[in-house]
Write an enzyme that holds these catalytic residues in place. Structure first.
Site, short mmCIF file in Angstrom:
data_model
loop_
_atom_site.label_atom_id
_atom_site.label_comp_id
_atom_site.label_asym_id
_atom_site.label_seq_id
_atom_site.Cartn_x
_atom_site.Cartn_y
_atom_site.Cartn_z
N CYS A 1 12.44 10.01 5.48
CA CYS A 1 13.32 11.14 5.26
C CYS A 1 14.58 10.70 4.49
O CYS A 1 15.14 9.64 4.74
CB CYS A 1 13.78 11.80 6.55
N TRP B 1 9.53 12.97 5.78
CA TRP B 1 8.32 12.23 6.12
C TRP B 1 8.06 12.59 7.58
O TRP B 1 8.80 12.18 8.48
CB TRP B 1 8.55 10.72 5.96
N LYS C 1 8.97 4.80 1.83
CA LYS C 1 9.44 3.46 1.49
C LYS C 1 10.20 2.78 2.62
O LYS C 1 10.00 1.61 2.90
CB LYS C 1 10.32 3.50 0.25
N HIS D 1 -18.14 -16.27 9.04
CA HIS D 1 -18.16 -16.09 10.49
C HIS D 1 -18.30 -14.62 10.87
O HIS D 1 -17.92 -14.22 11.96
CB HIS D 1 -16.93 -16.73 11.12
N LYS E 1 -1.75 -4.06 -1.72
CA LYS E 1 -1.37 -3.28 -2.90
C LYS E 1 -2.50 -2.34 -3.28
O LYS E 1 -2.28 -1.16 -3.54
CB LYS E 1 -1.07 -4.17 -4.11
N GLU F 1 -1.50 -9.83 0.11
CA GLU F 1 -0.65 -8.89 -0.62
C GLU F 1 -1.46 -8.12 -1.67
O GLU F 1 -1.30 -6.91 -1.83
CB GLU F 1 0.52 -9.65 -1.27
N GLU G 1 -3.08 0.53 -0.60
CA GLU G 1 -2.03 1.53 -0.39
C GLU G 1 -1.86 2.48 -1.56
O GLU G 1 -1.54 3.64 -1.36
CB GLU G 1 -0.69 0.88 0.01
N ASN H 1 17.53 12.17 9.64
CA ASN H 1 16.58 11.07 9.41
C ASN H 1 16.60 10.21 10.66
O ASN H 1 17.65 9.71 11.05
CB ASN H 1 17.03 10.26 8.19
N GLY H 2 15.44 10.08 11.30
CA GLY H 2 15.37 9.28 12.53
C GLY H 2 14.49 9.99 13.54
O GLY H 2 13.73 10.90 13.20
N ARG I 1 11.63 8.22 0.13
CA ARG I 1 11.80 8.05 1.57
C ARG I 1 10.90 8.98 2.38
O ARG I 1 10.82 8.89 3.60
CB ARG I 1 13.26 8.32 1.98
C1 F6R Z 1 4.07 -2.31 0.77
C2 F6R Z 1 5.42 -2.16 1.28
C3 F6R Z 1 5.61 -2.21 2.75
C4 F6R Z 1 6.95 -2.87 3.10
C5 F6R Z 1 7.20 -2.75 4.61
C6 F6R Z 1 8.47 -3.43 5.02
O1 F6R Z 1 4.03 -2.21 -0.61
O2 F6R Z 1 6.34 -1.96 0.55
O3 F6R Z 1 4.56 -2.85 3.40
O4 F6R Z 1 6.92 -4.21 2.70
O5 F6R Z 1 7.27 -1.40 4.97
O6 F6R Z 1 9.57 -2.87 4.39
P1 F6R Z 1 10.93 -3.64 4.26
O7 F6R Z 1 10.68 -4.84 3.40
O8 F6R Z 1 11.88 -2.66 3.64
O9 F6R Z 1 11.34 -4.04 5.64
#
Ligand code: F6R
Length: 616
Positions: A2, A76, A611, A505, A486, A482, A489, A102-103, A27
């Site tokens: 949010c 969100w 994010k 295994h 990527k 990673e 997601e 937000n929260g 957000r």
């Molecule tokens: C994936 C991504 C998330 C963040 C995770 C932690 O592309 O961006 O997995 O890495 O939500 O976020 P931060 O780094 O802001 O604590």
């Protein structure tokens, strides 16, 4: 999770709020709304399920809603599915008070029952509506007093923006465990979740702390503590370029941010190397402290956690210190073995991730020293950690992290050198080789970016695959994690990252004709072992896309000519082994990006994600 914004000034509020929300959409983006006050129309609330553009169309870009004070929100969903009704702002039953939030209000059920018993009728399923209704329940003509009463009763996290039509010359802001800043403009003031939302209007900001309440008028802002005593807070100047938070001609923020990685790494590394040494001005660890350390924890979520896995390999190898990497959401509840001889490193782009923040607090409570690696200046984690190393990646807008991840890796390399030096475990030639290599990374990343068309081609071959495996050993495995995240997601392709030796295994049963296996083979020491695993999957019908270094590519191409252990090869420039992850991740980011593009996905705003994850 949010985004909120508030404006009070002389101009029409709605277009300003919509523009600010467009910068906060990362957000949360399942619904959006505004509440704007005007003398003629009173409090006008317009909100809609869907992206911001739906709301924007409804209010004709803001032109159909008049008034010079208002609030905006992009959501969100947590409590209640995305719908017009559950969208913010939420209003009290008389329509007098509107709230954006937000929260999460953790005790909202109890409070809702209490209000229902008093005859209050609810229209939404949200926790936030409880706050709007409570504000009115306690309201006796002084909205600030009512806010203080409500804050005393609610549990959980919040950044609030509040407006009351009885006193429309002011907005109220309050925060606890969710980010909230104030912005001071010319004849106007702002509240917002993030500076990017107001950067167009002001660079003069103040970061609210937990428990702060602010009253914003057009020409004056007063900040109070929980007891409603006025307090002074320092202003900060934001020196980010506005262009840093805009697409600048690129189709997607993610692509722009991938392309910005040479700069992000250079800005993060260069200022910290002086006279052939790593200098971390903001870190105050002594040689004694480091030599007495028993253990180092790296605690984070998602991609930041993957940075921790890379760092475990490098720190254990070069500093000879046991490293535990923990998911923040698990660390908090596992009674971790942490004491004053443990350094807990938390890694977070946003600096606001609730699990990481609370894990850090738990580590502090247990007596550990905490060091945060954070991108967002002034964020909660940055403020609360004992030491901070900022990643100078600039604002990252795409939900999937790229440049912040690369900057985090670079910081962990700096930290490894710093700790190795203090502990005396790093021979000078190796220290110098890694330091030199770190400085070369930006140009090597540029070199990889210049080969992006090759990766686009491989994406075009495989974008329809339903399942992809990333296999590697040691650092290659860490980077595979990673690469796999990527891909899933942003392109919604199922993928798994596996330590190559572990595949047989169980998981190898999933390999069938045409399954794509991305074989990460940059790590020289284990190259041959990895290639044996590649042969195992190839024998079972997999298509293999190998990622290796330029020099090993030559070797692989020779072998490929005879026995074809791999179908295609992507290569990266040669570098010191511990720096290879910083290079290897770039083709994997590009591969995911191109796959998502070909699959028509909403790359910057993948479904179900946001994010900054400020809820548990
Ligand atoms: C994936 C991504 C998330 C963040 C995770 C932690 O592309 O961006 O997995 O890495 O939500 O976020 P931060 O780094 O802001 O604590």
């Amino acid at each position: 999770m949010c985004g909120i914004i508030g404006y009070i000034g002389e101009e029409e509020a709605a277009p300003i709020l919509l523009d600010g929300l467009s910068k906060l959409e990362y957000r949360g983006y399942d619904s959006a709304g505004v509440a704007v006050y005007s003398k003629d129309q009173g409090l006008n609330v317009v909100k809609a399920k869907g992206r911001l553009e739906v709301l924007s169309r409804l209010v004709d870009g803001g032109k159909s809603v008049h008034g010079t004070v208002g609030l905006g929100h992009t959501r969100w969903a947590t409590h209640g599915q995305p719908s017009d009704i559950n969208s913010h702002p939420h209003v009290s039953h008389s329509g007098k008070i509107a709230v954006v939030h937000n929260g999460i209000i953790e005790n909202y059920v109890k409070l809702k029952q209490f209000l229902i018993s008093k005859g209050v009728a609810f229209v939404s399923e949200t926790d936030t509506e409880v706050v709007a209704q409570m504000l009115e329940y306690y309201y006796e003509g002084d909205i600030l007093a009512s806010v203080a009463k409500v804050l005393a009763r609610i549990e959980g996290s919040y950044a609030f923006g509040i407006i009351c039509s009885d006193c429309p010359n002011q907005l109220i802001a309050a925060r606890k465990d969710s980010p909230l800043i104030l912005g001071f403009g010319k004849d106007c003031n702002f509240l917002a979740s993030d500076v990017t939302a107001i950067l167009k209007h002001t660079r003069d900001v103040c970061y609210l702390a937990d428990g702060d309440i602010a009253v914003l008028k057009q020409d004056q802002v007063t900040i109070y503590n929980v007891d409603l005593e006025p307090i002074e807070k320092p202003h900060s100047h934001v020196d980010w370029e506005i262009s840093a938070a805009e697409k600048g001609g690129y189709e997607h923020f993610m692509f722009k941010e991938i392309m910005e990685q040479p700069k992000a790494v250079r800005d993060t590394v260069s200022p910290r190397i002086r006279d052939g040494k790593v200098v971390l001005d903001s870190v105050n660890l002594t040689a004694d402290y480091v030599q007495n350390l028993k253990r180092l924890y790296i605690v984070a979520c998602g991609s930041s956690y993957h940075v921790g896995i890379v760092a475990k390999y490098t720190i254990e190898r070069l500093v000879r210190l046991p490293v535990e990497v923990a998911l923040a959401s698990e660390f908090r509840y596992c009674n971790p073995l942490v004491d004053e001889n443990t350094l807990v490193v938390v890694v977070s782009q946003s600096g606001e991730t609730a699990d990481t923040r609370d894990a850090m607090r738990e580590a502090k409570r247990l007596g550990a020293r905490t060091l945060a690696v954070v991108n967002v200046v002034g964020s909660t984690i940055a403020k609360e950690a004992d030491d901070v190393i900022y990643t100078w990646a600039g604002p990252e807008i795409a939900v999937a992290t790229t440049k912040a991840y690369s900057a985090q890796l670079a910081v962990m390399d700096l930290l490894t050198l710093y700790l190795g030096d203090l502990k005396g475990t790093l021979p000078a030639p190796e220290y110098d080789a890694i330091l030199g290599g770190l400085q070369k990374l930006p140009e090597q990343i540029e070199e990889i970016l210049s080969r992006k068309e090759d990766i686009q081609y491989y994406a075009s071959l495989y974008f329809n695959n339903q399942s992809v495996f990333f296999i590697g050993r040691n650092l290659d495995y860490a980077i595979g994690l990673e690469g796999s995240l990527k891909l899933k997601e942003i392109s919604y392709v199922h993928s798994e990252a596996y330590a190559a030796g572990e595949l047989k295994h169980g998981t190898i049963s999933l390999i069938e004709n045409g399954t794509l296996v991305v074989a990460l083979a940059t790590y020289g020491t284990l190259f041959d072992k990895l290639m044996s695993n590649v042969v195992e999957v190839k024998t079972r019908g997999a298509s293999v896309l190998a990622l290796t270094t330029d020099s090993r590519r030559v070797q692989l191409e020779k072998e490929t000519a005879n026995i074809r252990p791999v179908d295609h090869i992507i290569s990266i420039p040669d570098a010191h082994e511990i720096l290879l992850p910083s290079l290897a991740v770039v083709p994997l980011q590009l591969f995911s990006y191109y796959v998502a593009l070909l699959r028509g996905c909403d790359i910057d705003k993948p479904r179900n994600l946001a994010k900054s994850v400020t809820v548990e």
